[in-house]
Design a protein around this motif. Structure first.
Motif, short mmCIF file in Angstrom:
data_model
loop_
_atom_site.label_atom_id
_atom_site.label_comp_id
_atom_site.label_asym_id
_atom_site.label_seq_id
_atom_site.Cartn_x
_atom_site.Cartn_y
_atom_site.Cartn_z
N ASP A 59 2.07 10.57 22.62
CA ASP A 59 3.03 9.85 21.79
C ASP A 59 2.43 8.51 21.36
O ASP A 59 1.58 7.95 22.05
CB ASP A 59 4.34 9.61 22.54
N LEU A 60 2.89 8.02 20.24
CA LEU A 60 2.45 6.73 19.71
C LEU A 60 3.67 5.85 19.48
O LEU A 60 4.73 6.33 19.10
CB LEU A 60 1.71 6.90 18.38
N LEU A 61 3.50 4.55 19.67
CA LEU A 61 4.57 3.58 19.45
C LEU A 61 4.05 2.51 18.51
O LEU A 61 2.91 2.06 18.66
CB LEU A 61 4.99 2.98 20.78
N PHE A 62 4.87 2.11 17.54
CA PHE A 62 4.52 1.07 16.58
C PHE A 62 5.58 -0.03 16.66
O PHE A 62 6.48 -0.09 15.82
CB PHE A 62 4.45 1.66 15.17
N PRO A 63 5.53 -0.88 17.69
CA PRO A 63 6.60 -1.84 17.93
C PRO A 63 6.68 -2.97 16.90
O PRO A 63 7.71 -3.64 16.82
CB PRO A 63 6.29 -2.39 19.32
N LYS A 64 5.64 -3.18 16.12
CA LYS A 64 5.65 -4.26 15.13
C LYS A 64 5.76 -3.73 13.71
O LYS A 64 5.42 -4.43 12.76
CB LYS A 64 4.40 -5.12 15.29
N GLY A 65 6.21 -2.50 13.56
CA GLY A 65 6.45 -1.94 12.24
C GLY A 65 5.43 -0.89 11.86
O GLY A 65 4.36 -0.76 12.46
N ILE A 66 5.80 -0.12 10.83
CA ILE A 66 4.97 0.98 10.35
C ILE A 66 5.15 1.10 8.83
O ILE A 66 6.24 0.84 8.31
CB ILE A 66 5.37 2.30 11.06
N GLU A 67 4.08 1.46 8.15
CA GLU A 67 4.14 1.69 6.70
C GLU A 67 3.33 2.95 6.40
O GLU A 67 2.17 3.06 6.78
CB GLU A 67 3.54 0.51 5.95
N MET A 68 3.98 3.89 5.72
CA MET A 68 3.31 5.14 5.36
C MET A 68 3.30 5.26 3.85
O MET A 68 4.32 5.02 3.19
CB MET A 68 4.02 6.34 5.99
N THR A 69 2.17 5.65 3.30
CA THR A 69 2.02 5.86 1.87
C THR A 69 1.66 7.32 1.65
O THR A 69 0.70 7.81 2.24
CB THR A 69 0.92 4.95 1.29
N PHE A 70 2.43 8.00 0.82
CA PHE A 70 2.21 9.42 0.53
C PHE A 70 1.54 9.54 -0.84
O PHE A 70 1.95 8.88 -1.80
CB PHE A 70 3.54 10.18 0.53
N TYR A 71 0.55 10.41 -0.92
CA TYR A 71 -0.23 10.58 -2.15
C TYR A 71 0.05 11.93 -2.79
O TYR A 71 0.51 12.87 -2.14
CB TYR A 71 -1.72 10.44 -1.84
N SER A 72 -0.29 12.03 -4.08
CA SER A 72 -0.14 13.28 -4.83
C SER A 72 -1.06 14.35 -4.24
O SER A 72 -1.94 14.05 -3.43
CB SER A 72 -0.45 13.05 -6.31
N LYS A 73 -0.89 15.58 -4.66
CA LYS A 73 -1.68 16.70 -4.13
C LYS A 73 -3.18 16.48 -4.30
O LYS A 73 -3.97 16.89 -3.47
CB LYS A 73 -1.29 18.01 -4.82
N ASP A 74 -3.58 15.82 -5.39
CA ASP A 74 -5.01 15.57 -5.62
C ASP A 74 -5.51 14.36 -4.83
O ASP A 74 -6.71 14.07 -4.82
CB ASP A 74 -5.32 15.42 -7.10
N GLY A 75 -4.61 13.63 -4.18
CA GLY A 75 -4.99 12.51 -3.32
C GLY A 75 -5.35 11.22 -4.04
O GLY A 75 -5.92 10.31 -3.44
N THR A 76 -4.98 11.10 -5.31
CA THR A 76 -5.36 9.91 -6.08
C THR A 76 -4.21 8.97 -6.42
O THR A 76 -4.42 7.78 -6.60
CB THR A 76 -6.05 10.33 -7.40
N THR A 77 -3.00 9.49 -6.52
CA THR A 77 -1.87 8.69 -6.98
C THR A 77 -0.84 8.49 -5.87
O THR A 77 -0.49 9.43 -5.16
CB THR A 77 -1.16 9.41 -8.16
N VAL A 78 -0.35 7.27 -5.72
CA VAL A 78 0.71 6.98 -4.76
C VAL A 78 2.01 7.55 -5.31
O VAL A 78 2.43 7.24 -6.42
CB VAL A 78 0.87 5.46 -4.53
N VAL A 79 2.65 8.40 -4.50
CA VAL A 79 3.90 9.03 -4.90
C VAL A 79 5.09 8.36 -4.23
O VAL A 79 6.11 8.12 -4.86
CB VAL A 79 3.87 10.54 -4.54
N ASN A 80 4.93 8.02 -2.95
CA ASN A 80 6.07 7.56 -2.17
C ASN A 80 5.60 6.62 -1.07
O ASN A 80 4.49 6.76 -0.56
CB ASN A 80 6.74 8.80 -1.56
N THR A 81 6.44 5.68 -0.69
CA THR A 81 6.15 4.81 0.45
C THR A 81 7.34 4.83 1.40
O THR A 81 8.48 4.99 0.98
CB THR A 81 5.86 3.36 0.02
N LEU A 82 7.06 4.65 2.68
CA LEU A 82 8.07 4.61 3.73
C LEU A 82 7.68 3.49 4.68
O LEU A 82 6.53 3.43 5.10
CB LEU A 82 8.10 5.95 4.48
N ARG A 83 8.60 2.59 4.96
CA ARG A 83 8.29 1.50 5.89
C ARG A 83 9.51 1.17 6.73
O ARG A 83 10.64 1.44 6.34
CB ARG A 83 7.81 0.25 5.16
#
Length: 192
Positions: A79-103
């Motif tokens: 298991d992993l813990l991120f006590p000071k926050g987390i930010e995830m960036t999701f990319y398009s299928k080709d891996g070049t364009t940012v589609v979505n962010t989650l923080r």
């Protein structure tokens, strides 16, 4: 350990008494040592801490998700813990364009079900559709590529603000469903 010193010309009786006293003191130390707790304490804290983490997830050498965190704590069970926050960036299928962010202000990854829990001022943003979502708690299920919550949500699109309890969406937040919608909604009438 205590010691007794006999000085001078003591009688046999005093020397014997001193020897008895010494034996009593020594046996007292031995009893206390045997009574010492033998309970083992198991450490359940992190086995590794890393600061300023960036983890890249790819598929067929194409970037899919980038995870950033100020602090990552690894535990023995994976298991992993991120006590000071987390930010995830999701990319398009080709891996070049940012589609979505989650923080969020706090994150936890549970290895057993490959699921992230994100808490505290959680924000999801679909860049392509210019829509965002806010809530206080959200789950990201990696194997099923979906995000969901049963908490209050607020979804903002370019034309309206939607609120309700609970949400299910795909990981790029291009399709979503509010489970218990609340408030006033605009419904477009079909052209006749």
């Amino acid at each position: 350990m205590n010691s007794v010193t006999v000085k001078g010309s003591m009688g046999l009786r005093t020397a014997a008494g001193a020897a008895l006293l010494s034996a009593a003191l020594l046996s007292g130390c031995k009893d206390k040592a045997e009574e010492a707790p033998t309970k083992k304490v198991e450490y359940k804290g992190p086995t590794l801490e890393t600061t300023n983490v960036m983890t890249l997830y790819s598929d067929s050498a194409r970037l899919q998700v980038r995870l950033k965190a100020k602090l990552e704590q690894d535990f023995e069970n994976g298991d992993l813990l991120f006590p000071k926050g987390i930010e995830m960036t999701f990319y398009s299928k080709d891996g070049t364009t940012v589609v979505n962010t989650l923080r969020g202000n706090y994150g936890k990854y549970t290895r057993a079900d490959s699921r992230y829990l994100v808490r505290g001022d959680v924000r999801v943003r679909n860049e392509e559709k210019q829509q965002g979502m806010r809530t206080e708690e959200l789950y990201y299920d990696r194997p099923h590529a979906r995000i969901y919550t049963d908490k209050f949500v607020r979804v903002e699109t370019p034309t309206e603000v939607l609120t309700g309890e609970g949400l299910e969406a795909n990981e790029d937040f291009s399709r979503y469903k509010i489970l218990k919608p609340q408030g006033v909604f605009t419904v477009e009438q079909p052209a006749q």
